[in-house]
Design an enzyme around this catalytic site. Structure first.
Site, PDB file in Angstrom:
ATOM      1  N   LYS A 135      -5.244   5.382  -0.040  1.00 49.59           N
ATOM      2  CA  LYS A 135      -4.662   4.176   0.571  1.00 49.59           C
ATOM      3  C   LYS A 135      -4.728   3.021  -0.416  1.00 49.59           C
ATOM      4  O   LYS A 135      -5.786   2.455  -0.642  1.00 49.59           O
ATOM      5  CB  LYS A 135      -5.393   3.780   1.858  1.00 49.59           C
ATOM      6  CG  LYS A 135      -4.536   2.786   2.647  1.00 49.59           C
ATOM      7  CD  LYS A 135      -5.305   1.855   3.541  1.00 49.59           C
ATOM      8  CE  LYS A 135      -5.805   0.610   2.895  1.00 49.59           C
ATOM      9  NZ  LYS A 135      -4.769  -0.308   2.363  1.00 49.59           N
ATOM     10  N   GLY A 169     -13.680  -2.280  -3.294  1.00 46.45           N
ATOM     11  CA  GLY A 169     -13.176  -3.508  -2.691  1.00 46.45           C
ATOM     12  C   GLY A 169     -14.304  -4.504  -2.541  1.00 46.45           C
ATOM     13  O   GLY A 169     -15.312  -4.437  -3.254  1.00 46.45           O
ATOM     14  N   SER A 170     -14.145  -5.405  -1.609  1.00 49.58           N
ATOM     15  CA  SER A 170     -15.135  -6.474  -1.443  1.00 49.58           C
ATOM     16  C   SER A 170     -16.398  -5.960  -0.754  1.00 49.58           C
ATOM     17  O   SER A 170     -16.359  -4.964  -0.022  1.00 49.58           O
ATOM     18  CB  SER A 170     -14.520  -7.594  -0.611  1.00 49.58           C
ATOM     19  OG  SER A 170     -14.179  -7.083   0.658  1.00 49.58           O
ATOM     20  N   THR A 171     -17.485  -6.671  -0.976  1.00 43.73           N
ATOM     21  CA  THR A 171     -18.753  -6.291  -0.343  1.00 43.73           C
ATOM     22  C   THR A 171     -18.625  -6.391   1.175  1.00 43.73           C
ATOM     23  O   THR A 171     -19.150  -5.546   1.908  1.00 43.73           O
ATOM     24  CB  THR A 171     -19.879  -7.183  -0.897  1.00 43.73           C
ATOM     25  OG1 THR A 171     -20.036  -6.854  -2.288  1.00 43.73           O
ATOM     26  CG2 THR A 171     -21.206  -6.937  -0.186  1.00 43.73           C
ATOM     27  N   GLY A 216     -16.756  -3.421   2.356  1.00 42.97           N
ATOM     28  CA  GLY A 216     -17.632  -2.272   2.063  1.00 42.97           C
ATOM     29  C   GLY A 216     -18.684  -2.073   3.142  1.00 42.97           C
ATOM     30  O   GLY A 216     -18.982  -0.950   3.549  1.00 42.97           O
ATOM     31  N   GLU A 228     -17.849   0.767  -4.379  1.00 40.03           N
ATOM     32  CA  GLU A 228     -17.772  -0.043  -5.612  1.00 40.03           C
ATOM     33  C   GLU A 228     -17.336  -1.425  -5.158  1.00 40.03           C
ATOM     34  O   GLU A 228     -16.180  -1.625  -4.804  1.00 40.03           O
ATOM     35  CB  GLU A 228     -16.740   0.550  -6.578  1.00 40.03           C
ATOM     36  CG  GLU A 228     -17.031   1.965  -7.043  1.00 40.03           C
ATOM     37  CD  GLU A 228     -18.208   2.052  -7.997  1.00 40.03           C
ATOM     38  OE1 GLU A 228     -18.632   1.003  -8.528  1.00 40.03           O
ATOM     39  OE2 GLU A 228     -18.715   3.159  -8.194  1.00 40.03           O
ATOM     40  N   CYS A 234     -13.928  -7.215 -10.917  1.00 37.20           N
ATOM     41  CA  CYS A 234     -15.278  -7.106 -10.334  1.00 37.20           C
ATOM     42  C   CYS A 234     -16.352  -7.281 -11.404  1.00 37.20           C
ATOM     43  O   CYS A 234     -17.473  -7.661 -11.110  1.00 37.20           O
ATOM     44  CB  CYS A 234     -15.431  -5.769  -9.644  1.00 37.20           C
ATOM     45  SG  CYS A 234     -14.995  -4.396 -10.700  1.00 37.20           S
ATOM     46  N   GLU A 250     -18.538 -14.633  -5.271  1.00 33.69           N
ATOM     47  CA  GLU A 250     -17.541 -14.060  -6.174  1.00 33.69           C
ATOM     48  C   GLU A 250     -16.245 -14.870  -6.039  1.00 33.69           C
ATOM     49  O   GLU A 250     -15.612 -14.859  -4.988  1.00 33.69           O
ATOM     50  CB  GLU A 250     -17.293 -12.601  -5.780  1.00 33.69           C
ATOM     51  CG  GLU A 250     -16.398 -11.883  -6.750  1.00 33.69           C
ATOM     52  CD  GLU A 250     -16.154 -10.437  -6.377  1.00 33.69           C
ATOM     53  OE1 GLU A 250     -15.936 -10.151  -5.186  1.00 33.69           O
ATOM     54  OE2 GLU A 250     -16.170  -9.586  -7.280  1.00 33.69           O
TER      55      GLU A 250
HETATM   56  P1  NAD Z   1     -10.771  -5.748   0.046  1.00 34.28           P
HETATM   57  O1  NAD Z   1     -12.160  -5.325   0.353  1.00 34.28           O
HETATM   58  O2  NAD Z   1     -10.153  -6.825   0.845  1.00 34.28           O
HETATM   59  O3  NAD Z   1      -9.791  -4.492   0.201  1.00 34.28           O
HETATM   60  C1  NAD Z   1     -10.001  -3.287  -0.510  1.00 34.28           C
HETATM   61  C2  NAD Z   1      -9.266  -2.165   0.207  1.00 34.28           C
HETATM   62  O4  NAD Z   1      -9.883  -1.970   1.483  1.00 34.28           O
HETATM   63  C3  NAD Z   1      -7.795  -2.436   0.477  1.00 34.28           C
HETATM   64  O5  NAD Z   1      -7.070  -1.254   0.285  1.00 34.28           O
HETATM   65  C4  NAD Z   1      -7.796  -2.833   1.937  1.00 34.28           C
HETATM   66  O6  NAD Z   1      -6.590  -2.577   2.592  1.00 34.28           O
HETATM   67  C5  NAD Z   1      -8.908  -1.955   2.485  1.00 34.28           C
HETATM   68  N1  NAD Z   1      -9.510  -2.416   3.753  1.00 34.28           N
HETATM   69  C6  NAD Z   1      -9.552  -3.684   4.242  1.00 34.28           C
HETATM   70  N2  NAD Z   1     -10.169  -3.690   5.443  1.00 34.28           N
HETATM   71  C7  NAD Z   1     -10.548  -2.416   5.695  1.00 34.28           C
HETATM   72  C8  NAD Z   1     -11.233  -1.792   6.768  1.00 34.28           C
HETATM   73  N3  NAD Z   1     -11.683  -2.489   7.800  1.00 34.28           N
HETATM   74  N4  NAD Z   1     -11.458  -0.464   6.710  1.00 34.28           N
HETATM   75  C9  NAD Z   1     -11.042   0.237   5.639  1.00 34.28           C
HETATM   76  N5  NAD Z   1     -10.371  -0.286   4.601  1.00 34.28           N
HETATM   77  C10 NAD Z   1     -10.122  -1.595   4.630  1.00 34.28           C
HETATM   78  O7  NAD Z   1     -10.758  -6.053  -1.501  1.00 34.28           O
HETATM   79  P2  NAD Z   1      -9.576  -6.649  -2.383  1.00 34.28           P
HETATM   80  O8  NAD Z   1      -9.398  -8.070  -2.022  1.00 34.28           O
HETATM   81  O9  NAD Z   1      -8.389  -5.722  -2.348  1.00 34.28           O
HETATM   82  O10 NAD Z   1     -10.210  -6.498  -3.853  1.00 34.28           O
HETATM   83  C11 NAD Z   1     -11.071  -7.436  -4.368  1.00 34.28           C
HETATM   84  C12 NAD Z   1     -12.514  -6.986  -4.227  1.00 34.28           C
HETATM   85  O11 NAD Z   1     -12.686  -5.701  -4.801  1.00 34.28           O
HETATM   86  C13 NAD Z   1     -13.481  -7.881  -4.977  1.00 34.28           C
HETATM   87  O12 NAD Z   1     -14.613  -8.151  -4.192  1.00 34.28           O
HETATM   88  C14 NAD Z   1     -13.865  -7.052  -6.193  1.00 34.28           C
HETATM   89  O13 NAD Z   1     -15.096  -7.369  -6.765  1.00 34.28           O
HETATM   90  C15 NAD Z   1     -13.847  -5.686  -5.635  1.00 34.28           C
HETATM   91  N6  NAD Z   1     -13.725  -4.704  -6.715  1.00 34.28           N
HETATM   92  C16 NAD Z   1     -14.809  -3.944  -7.058  1.00 34.28           C
HETATM   93  C17 NAD Z   1     -14.722  -3.034  -8.110  1.00 34.28           C
HETATM   94  C18 NAD Z   1     -15.888  -2.179  -8.496  1.00 34.28           C
HETATM   95  O14 NAD Z   1     -15.664  -1.163  -9.140  1.00 34.28           O
HETATM   96  N7  NAD Z   1     -17.122  -2.497  -8.118  1.00 34.28           N
HETATM   97  C19 NAD Z   1     -13.534  -2.914  -8.822  1.00 34.28           C
HETATM   98  C20 NAD Z   1     -12.465  -3.717  -8.469  1.00 34.28           C
HETATM   99  C21 NAD Z   1     -12.557  -4.606  -7.396  1.00 34.28           C
END
Ligand code: NAD
Length: 449
Positions: A152, A205-207, A210, A227, A261, A351
């Site tokens: 996804k 994605g975001s903490t 996560g 991650e 990130c 962040e």
């Molecule tokens: P986000 O957490 O908003 O979304 C990430 C993904 O999760 C998207 O595909 C989104 O549609 C999905 N999502 C959202 N709500 C969900 C739910 N309730 N259940 C399941 N999936 C859901 O993050 P973002 O804004 O797309 O990306 C930015 C964040 O990602 C930052 O915090 C960044 O630090 C982090 N990030 C971490 C790494 C790493 O490897 N540690 C790498 C890149 C980005």
């Protein structure tokens, strides 16, 4: 349908379907139907298919890079590098298929063996900042271990994931092995997290999200790797090569417009060298080329969306030491910004995910480690010093998963990548990633009498 917008022009570039729970269920069913066949593919053949996928990606680097640049607004030179990395990831995991094996363990009365079994259907949920690269970090090990996947992509950036799925079919991966579902996190993502036939979620994605993935996975005791976010420190000691540290620092936080990130968004500088370092850093930041992402010379493009720009701008208050320029055109532009701060300020604690760096002075080695660790995150970081003993001491003391000394690079195909603390758990890349996509099975065979 969802309209996909180019962040550098605000013009629409594509429309993609907004998937429903039923679409997600259909993709899981397709992946489940393909699983037994895929796990039974002989290792050398599975490796060959992944190699072919790597080769096809390599042939389409320019196309994938253009697509990513228009969708994310990232500079084309970066997008080319990321697309080339995707190919390298598939080559690496093609080579890993038959190098990830079990053990025999000495026991009484027989033989004890371990097997590395695939998990089944895995759900891969990725963010918008490095769409193709992060997808490949999960797809490579998941497929190499014999799992089938439902990927996804983020709502805003689905285009390269859709293209990768086409290339996978062209490479000869059977139907159903790699499925892509475009849709919202709260609908499609949530469904994958809770689906009883999904064995694992690989999430980046975001903490905050996560945390909800981890909660949602509890219902089915699903495996998760997370991650998540970061607030990494770039620690510059007075004995460092200050010119080199200052020349590299802007790219370590303003790369990908700070939407990284691993961004070293807290620049910790030993007080003795603070004045000189800031002077050099401002000069280096002035030289960052911000502009049209499709221009080969551009080093920083716009942010991903207007909404995200609102969030980023809320951090650029405090004592601003430097604020750069942006193009005077449409697009979600935000200038490179250096702010003097303490580690208690919001800009140093949260962040930002944009081109805003907090400059924080420190006194000595202990102080540097204390400040670096005073954060809930623990993803990445850099240490600049000419003292090799100090470099190793500080590297051992800083609570993060990935560090670089006299360098700002965190990510390599062959080396493990992932977080400590609230930056998540599990490792991507290298041979370590295979642990997250397989289960150890132990079998004892009695041989006596
Ligand atoms: P986000 O957490 O908003 O979304 C990430 C993904 O999760 C998207 O595909 C989104 O549609 C999905 N999502 C959202 N709500 C969900 C739910 N309730 N259940 C399941 N999936 C859901 O993050 P973002 O804004 O797309 O990306 C930015 C964040 O990602 C930052 O915090 C960044 O630090 C982090 N990030 C971490 C790494 C790493 O490897 N540690 C790498 C890149 C980005």
């Amino acid at each position: 349908m969802t309209v996909i917008v180019n962040p550098a022009t605000e013009e629409p570039v594509a429309e993609v379907p907004e998937a429903t729970v039923e679409d997600a269920d259909r993709a899981v069913a397709a992946a489940r139907a393909a699983f037994l066949g895929w796990r039974a593919v002989a290792p050398a053949d599975r490796a060959r298919l992944l190699r072919r996928l790597g080769a096809l990606v390599e042939e389409h680097v320019e196309e994938l890079a253009r697509l990513e640049t228009r969708n994310v607004g990232k500079p084309i030179a970066d997008a080319r590098g990321e697309a080339a990395m995707v190919a390298e990831v598939f080559y690496f995991y093609a080579g890993a298929v038959d190098k990830h094996y079990g053990e025999t363990i000495p026991v009484a009365g027989g033989v004890d063996l371990t097997f590395r079994e695939p998990l089944g259907v895995v759900g891969l949920i990725v963010p918008w900042n490095f769409p193709a690269a992060i997808a490949s970090w999960k797809l490579g090990p998941a497929l190499a271990c014999g799992n089938t996947v439902v990927l996804k992509p983020a709502e805003l950036t689905p285009l390269t994931a859709l293209r990768l799925a086409e290339l996978a079919l062209e490479a000869g991966l059977p139907e159903g092995v790699l499925n892509v579902v475009t849709g919202s996190g709260s609908v499609v993502g949530r469904r994958l997290v809770e689906h009883p036939n999904v064995a694992k979620i690989g999430f980046t994605g975001s903490t905050e999200v996560g945390r909800s993935v981890m909660e949602g996975a509890a219902g089915t005791i699903k495996r998760v790797t997370l991650e998540l976010g970061g607030k990494s420190a770039n620690i510059v000691f007075a004995d460092a090569d200050l010119e080199a540290a200052a020349a590299g620092a802007p790219y370590a936080v303003f790369g990908n417009a700070g939407q990284d990130c691993c961004a070293r968004s807290r620049i910790l500088v030993q007080r003795k060298a603070y004045g000189r370092f800031v002077e050099l850093l401002v000069q280096a930041t002035e030289a960052v080329r911000v502009g049209d992402p499709e221009d080969d010379a551009t080093e920083m493009g716009p942010l991903i969306s207007a909404e995200h720009r609102e969030k980023v701008s809320s951090y650029a208050d405090g004592t601003v030491v430097f604020r750069g320029n942006t193009p005077n055109t449409r697009g979600f532009w935000f200038p490179c910004t250096l702010v003097e701060a303490t580690n208690e300020d919001r800009v140093a604690r949260e962040e930002v995910f944009g081109p805003v760096a907090a400059l924080i002075p420190f006194e000595d080695e202990d102080d540097a480690v204390r400040i670096a660790n005073d954060t809930p995150f623990g993803l990445s970081g850099s240490i600049w010093t000419r003292d090799v003993g100090r470099a190793v001491r500080v590297a051992r003391a800083v609570e993060t998963g990935v560090l670089s000394v006299n360098s700002n690079t965190s990510v390599r195909v062959a080396t493990p990548f992932g977080g400590f603390k609230q930056s998540g758990f599990g490792r991507e890349l290298g041979m370590h990633a295979l642990e997250g996509y397989s289960e150890v099975k132990n079998v004892y065979i009695a041989t006596d009498g």
